[in-house]
Design a protein around this motif. Structure first.
Motif, PDB file in Angstrom:
ATOM      1  N   ALA A  52      26.426  16.026  23.940  1.00  0.00           N
ATOM      2  CA  ALA A  52      24.982  16.300  23.971  1.00  0.00           C
ATOM      3  C   ALA A  52      24.227  15.318  23.085  1.00  0.00           C
ATOM      4  CB  ALA A  52      24.707  17.737  23.515  1.00  0.00           C
ATOM      5  N   ARG A  53      24.796  14.993  21.934  1.00  0.00           N
ATOM      6  CA  ARG A  53      24.155  14.029  21.020  1.00  0.00           C
ATOM      7  C   ARG A  53      24.028  12.667  21.704  1.00  0.00           C
ATOM      8  NH1 ARG A  53      27.637  14.028  16.707  1.00  0.00           N
ATOM      9  NH2 ARG A  53      26.909  16.141  16.384  1.00  0.00           N
ATOM     10  N   GLU A  54      25.065  12.239  22.403  1.00  0.00           N
ATOM     11  CA  GLU A  54      25.009  10.946  23.090  1.00  0.00           C
ATOM     12  C   GLU A  54      24.014  10.990  24.250  1.00  0.00           C
ATOM     13  OE1 GLU A  54      25.107   7.195  24.029  1.00  0.00           O
ATOM     14  OE2 GLU A  54      25.951   8.022  22.194  1.00  0.00           O
ATOM     15  N   GLN A  55      23.951  12.110  24.982  1.00  0.00           N
ATOM     16  CA  GLN A  55      22.972  12.234  26.072  1.00  0.00           C
ATOM     17  C   GLN A  55      21.546  12.187  25.533  1.00  0.00           C
ATOM     18  OE1 GLN A  55      24.468  15.878  27.781  1.00  0.00           O
ATOM     19  NE2 GLN A  55      25.623  14.779  29.352  1.00  0.00           N
ATOM     20  N   ARG A  56      21.299  12.880  24.441  1.00  0.00           N
ATOM     21  CA  ARG A  56      19.975  12.855  23.820  1.00  0.00           C
ATOM     22  C   ARG A  56      19.647  11.441  23.332  1.00  0.00           C
ATOM     23  NH1 ARG A  56      19.095  18.127  19.907  1.00  0.00           N
ATOM     24  NH2 ARG A  56      19.095  19.717  21.533  1.00  0.00           N
ATOM     25  N   SER A  57      20.615  10.805  22.701  1.00  0.00           N
ATOM     26  CA  SER A  57      20.414   9.443  22.182  1.00  0.00           C
ATOM     27  C   SER A  57      20.080   8.479  23.309  1.00  0.00           C
ATOM     28  CB  SER A  57      21.660   8.957  21.442  1.00  0.00           C
ATOM     29  OG  SER A  57      21.900   9.735  20.302  1.00  0.00           O
ATOM     30  N   GLU A  58      20.774   8.591  24.414  1.00  0.00           N
ATOM     31  CA  GLU A  58      20.514   7.697  25.545  1.00  0.00           C
ATOM     32  C   GLU A  58      19.122   7.939  26.118  1.00  0.00           C
ATOM     33  OE1 GLU A  58      20.781   4.616  27.980  1.00  0.00           O
ATOM     34  OE2 GLU A  58      22.151   5.078  26.348  1.00  0.00           O
ATOM     35  N   ALA A  59      18.713   9.192  26.192  1.00  0.00           N
ATOM     36  CA  ALA A  59      17.350   9.494  26.663  1.00  0.00           C
ATOM     37  C   ALA A  59      16.322   8.869  25.715  1.00  0.00           C
ATOM     38  CB  ALA A  59      17.147  11.010  26.758  1.00  0.00           C
ATOM     39  N   CYS A  60      16.585   8.929  24.418  1.00  0.00           N
ATOM     40  CA  CYS A  60      15.664   8.330  23.443  1.00  0.00           C
ATOM     41  C   CYS A  60      15.649   6.808  23.551  1.00  0.00           C
ATOM     42  CB  CYS A  60      16.043   8.752  22.023  1.00  0.00           C
ATOM     43  SG  CYS A  60      15.756  10.507  21.691  1.00  0.00           S
ATOM     44  N   ARG A  61      16.814   6.202  23.787  1.00  0.00           N
ATOM     45  CA  ARG A  61      16.865   4.741  23.935  1.00  0.00           C
ATOM     46  C   ARG A  61      16.001   4.270  25.109  1.00  0.00           C
ATOM     47  NH1 ARG A  61      22.371   5.751  23.270  1.00  0.00           N
ATOM     48  NH2 ARG A  61      23.042   5.284  21.162  1.00  0.00           N
ATOM     49  N   GLN A  62      15.932   5.088  26.150  1.00  0.00           N
ATOM     50  CA  GLN A  62      15.180   4.730  27.355  1.00  0.00           C
ATOM     51  C   GLN A  62      13.705   5.108  27.274  1.00  0.00           C
ATOM     52  OE1 GLN A  62      16.656   2.908  29.722  1.00  0.00           O
ATOM     53  NE2 GLN A  62      18.448   2.976  28.402  1.00  0.00           N
ATOM     54  N   PRO A  64       9.836   5.178  26.390  1.00  0.00           N
ATOM     55  CA  PRO A  64       8.835   4.178  26.012  1.00  0.00           C
ATOM     56  C   PRO A  64       8.126   4.495  24.691  1.00  0.00           C
ATOM     57  CG  PRO A  64       7.974   5.580  27.740  1.00  0.00           C
ATOM     58  CD  PRO A  64       9.426   5.961  27.550  1.00  0.00           C
ATOM     59  N   HIS A  65       8.328   5.685  24.156  1.00  0.00           N
ATOM     60  CA  HIS A  65       7.682   6.067  22.896  1.00  0.00           C
ATOM     61  C   HIS A  65       8.539   5.734  21.678  1.00  0.00           C
ATOM     62  CE1 HIS A  65       4.628   8.106  25.207  1.00  0.00           C
ATOM     63  NE2 HIS A  65       5.573   8.721  25.872  1.00  0.00           N
ATOM     64  N   ARG A  66       9.783   5.320  21.899  1.00  0.00           N
ATOM     65  CA  ARG A  66      10.689   4.996  20.788  1.00  0.00           C
ATOM     66  C   ARG A  66      10.163   3.787  20.033  1.00  0.00           C
ATOM     67  NH1 ARG A  66      15.824   1.970  20.061  1.00  0.00           N
ATOM     68  NH2 ARG A  66      15.371   0.990  22.054  1.00  0.00           N
ATOM     69  N   GLN A  67      10.241   3.857  18.705  1.00  0.00           N
ATOM     70  CA  GLN A  67       9.729   2.785  17.850  1.00  0.00           C
ATOM     71  C   GLN A  67      10.749   2.417  16.793  1.00  0.00           C
ATOM     72  OE1 GLN A  67       6.275   4.602  16.202  1.00  0.00           O
ATOM     73  NE2 GLN A  67       5.075   4.368  18.053  1.00  0.00           N
ATOM     74  N   ALA A  68      10.559   1.239  16.223  1.00  0.00           N
ATOM     75  CA  ALA A  68      11.385   0.816  15.094  1.00  0.00           C
ATOM     76  C   ALA A  68      11.102   1.755  13.922  1.00  0.00           C
ATOM     77  CB  ALA A  68      11.052  -0.623  14.720  1.00  0.00           C
ATOM     78  N   PRO A  69      12.032   1.875  12.982  1.00  0.00           N
ATOM     79  CA  PRO A  69      11.807   2.758  11.837  1.00  0.00           C
ATOM     80  C   PRO A  69      10.497   2.459  11.119  1.00  0.00           C
ATOM     81  CG  PRO A  69      14.054   1.972  11.844  1.00  0.00           C
ATOM     82  CD  PRO A  69      13.330   1.227  12.928  1.00  0.00           C
ATOM     83  N   GLY A  70       9.847   3.516  10.638  1.00  0.00           N
ATOM     84  CA  GLY A  70       8.562   3.378   9.963  1.00  0.00           C
ATOM     85  C   GLY A  70       8.713   2.999   8.500  1.00  0.00           C
ATOM     86  N   ALA A  71       7.612   2.627   7.915  1.00  0.00           N
ATOM     87  CA  ALA A  71       7.607   2.251   6.504  1.00  0.00           C
ATOM     88  C   ALA A  71       7.564   3.479   5.607  1.00  0.00           C
ATOM     89  CB  ALA A  71       6.400   1.355   6.222  1.00  0.00           C
ATOM     90  N   GLY A  86       8.530  14.699  24.455  1.00  0.00           N
ATOM     91  CA  GLY A  86       8.055  13.926  25.608  1.00  0.00           C
ATOM     92  C   GLY A  86       8.452  14.538  26.934  1.00  0.00           C
ATOM     93  N   GLU A  87       7.495  14.601  27.835  1.00  0.00           N
ATOM     94  CA  GLU A  87       7.754  15.165  29.157  1.00  0.00           C
ATOM     95  C   GLU A  87       8.346  14.104  30.074  1.00  0.00           C
ATOM     96  OE1 GLU A  87       5.291  18.414  31.500  1.00  0.00           O
ATOM     97  OE2 GLU A  87       4.338  16.461  31.680  1.00  0.00           O
ATOM     98  N   MET A  88       9.267  14.520  30.948  1.00  0.00           N
ATOM     99  CA  MET A  88       9.827  13.615  31.957  1.00  0.00           C
ATOM    100  C   MET A  88       8.706  13.209  32.900  1.00  0.00           C
ATOM    101  SD  MET A  88      13.055  12.894  31.802  1.00  0.00           S
ATOM    102  CE  MET A  88      13.918  12.745  33.328  1.00  0.00           C
ATOM    103  N   THR A 147       9.193  14.957  36.283  1.00  0.00           N
ATOM    104  CA  THR A 147       9.540  16.377  36.283  1.00  0.00           C
ATOM    105  C   THR A 147       8.660  17.129  35.300  1.00  0.00           C
ATOM    106  OG1 THR A 147      11.823  15.638  36.625  1.00  0.00           O
ATOM    107  CG2 THR A 147      11.497  17.976  36.203  1.00  0.00           C
ATOM    108  N   PRO A 148       7.467  17.546  35.730  1.00  0.00           N
ATOM    109  CA  PRO A 148       6.575  18.290  34.821  1.00  0.00           C
ATOM    110  C   PRO A 148       7.255  19.561  34.305  1.00  0.00           C
ATOM    111  CG  PRO A 148       5.433  17.672  36.835  1.00  0.00           C
ATOM    112  CD  PRO A 148       6.887  17.346  37.045  1.00  0.00           C
ATOM    113  N   GLY A 149       7.032  19.852  33.032  1.00  0.00           N
ATOM    114  CA  GLY A 149       7.586  21.062  32.434  1.00  0.00           C
ATOM    115  C   GLY A 149       8.983  20.875  31.863  1.00  0.00           C
ATOM    116  N   VAL A 150       9.541  19.658  31.986  1.00  0.00           N
ATOM    117  CA  VAL A 150      10.876  19.384  31.463  1.00  0.00           C
ATOM    118  C   VAL A 150      10.776  18.175  30.539  1.00  0.00           C
ATOM    119  CG1 VAL A 150      13.240  18.691  32.061  1.00  0.00           C
ATOM    120  CG2 VAL A 150      12.010  20.317  33.509  1.00  0.00           C
ATOM    121  N   ASN A 151      11.395  18.269  29.358  1.00  0.00           N
ATOM    122  CA  ASN A 151      11.330  17.133  28.437  1.00  0.00           C
ATOM    123  C   ASN A 151      12.404  16.096  28.774  1.00  0.00           C
ATOM    124  OD1 ASN A 151      13.769  17.906  27.168  1.00  0.00           O
ATOM    125  ND2 ASN A 151      12.751  18.816  25.426  1.00  0.00           N
TER     126      ASN A 151
END
Length: 176
Positions: A102-112, A114-121, A154-156, A159-163
């Motif tokens: 599950a951690r890897e599936q979540r991580s892959e979704a985050c990698r893809q 468009p809201h993912r950003q480099a670490p903040g200051a 973030g919503e898919m 697929t409205p209603g699903v993150n």
């Protein structure tokens, strides 16, 4: 084309050529590679470390990290409040963590995402993870994907209603 736009285009192409020279490449690097190297220290270090390993260098050049949006600014107060709520919810769950799959599936979704950003200051966004920061909530993604009590904000797109993690989005209403 304006003079400023022309100067910017020339300087960017010059920087692409200079970066290619630094990497020992015969052709300028793609603009996406240059932008990714400028926004991600770890990607830039990986490119430099791979100069003498052509296959690795080519692999890195073919898939620069995506940096789609400018960093959304989250105030320290907002980050502190979200972090506090997250910690309380995690404690209520018995500090349950996601299983490795599950951690890897979540991580892959985050990698893809468009809201993912480099670490903040911000100290509250400190992370050494390549996953970076969620641009929607400001949370360090390496921690967020590991906590069973967390969900993706973030919503898919299709697929409205699903993150983006495949969870049904529930709206909680504050009590009156």
């Amino acid at each position: 084309m304006s003079v400023l736009a022309l100067d910017t285009a020339q300087s960017e192409s010059q920087m692409c050529a200079e970066f290619a020279e630094l990497l020992g490449l015969p052709e300028p690097v793609d603009e996406a590679v240059l932008r990714a190297a400028l926004s991600s220290d770890s990607y830039a270090r990986s490119l430099l470390a791979s100069r003498r390993t052509p296959q690795m260098l080519q692999m890195l050049l073919m898939s620069p990290p995506r940096q789609v949006r400018a960093r959304a600014e989250h105030t320290t107060t907002e980050l502190f409040q979200r972090g506090s709520r997250s910690l309380v919810n995690w404690a209520r769950s018995g500090f349950s963590t996601t299983d490795p799959l599950a951690r890897e599936q979540r991580s892959e979704a985050c990698r893809q995402c468009p809201h993912r950003q480099a670490p903040g200051a911000s100290l509250l966004q400190a992370t050494r993870s390549e996953l970076g920061i969620c641009g929607l909530c400001g949370c360090p993604l390496s921690r967020k994907v590991s906590m069973l009590s967390e969900s993706c904000p973030g919503e898919m797109p299709d697929t409205p209603g699903v993150n983006r993690w495949g969870q049904v989005i529930t709206v909680s209403h504050p009590s009156n």
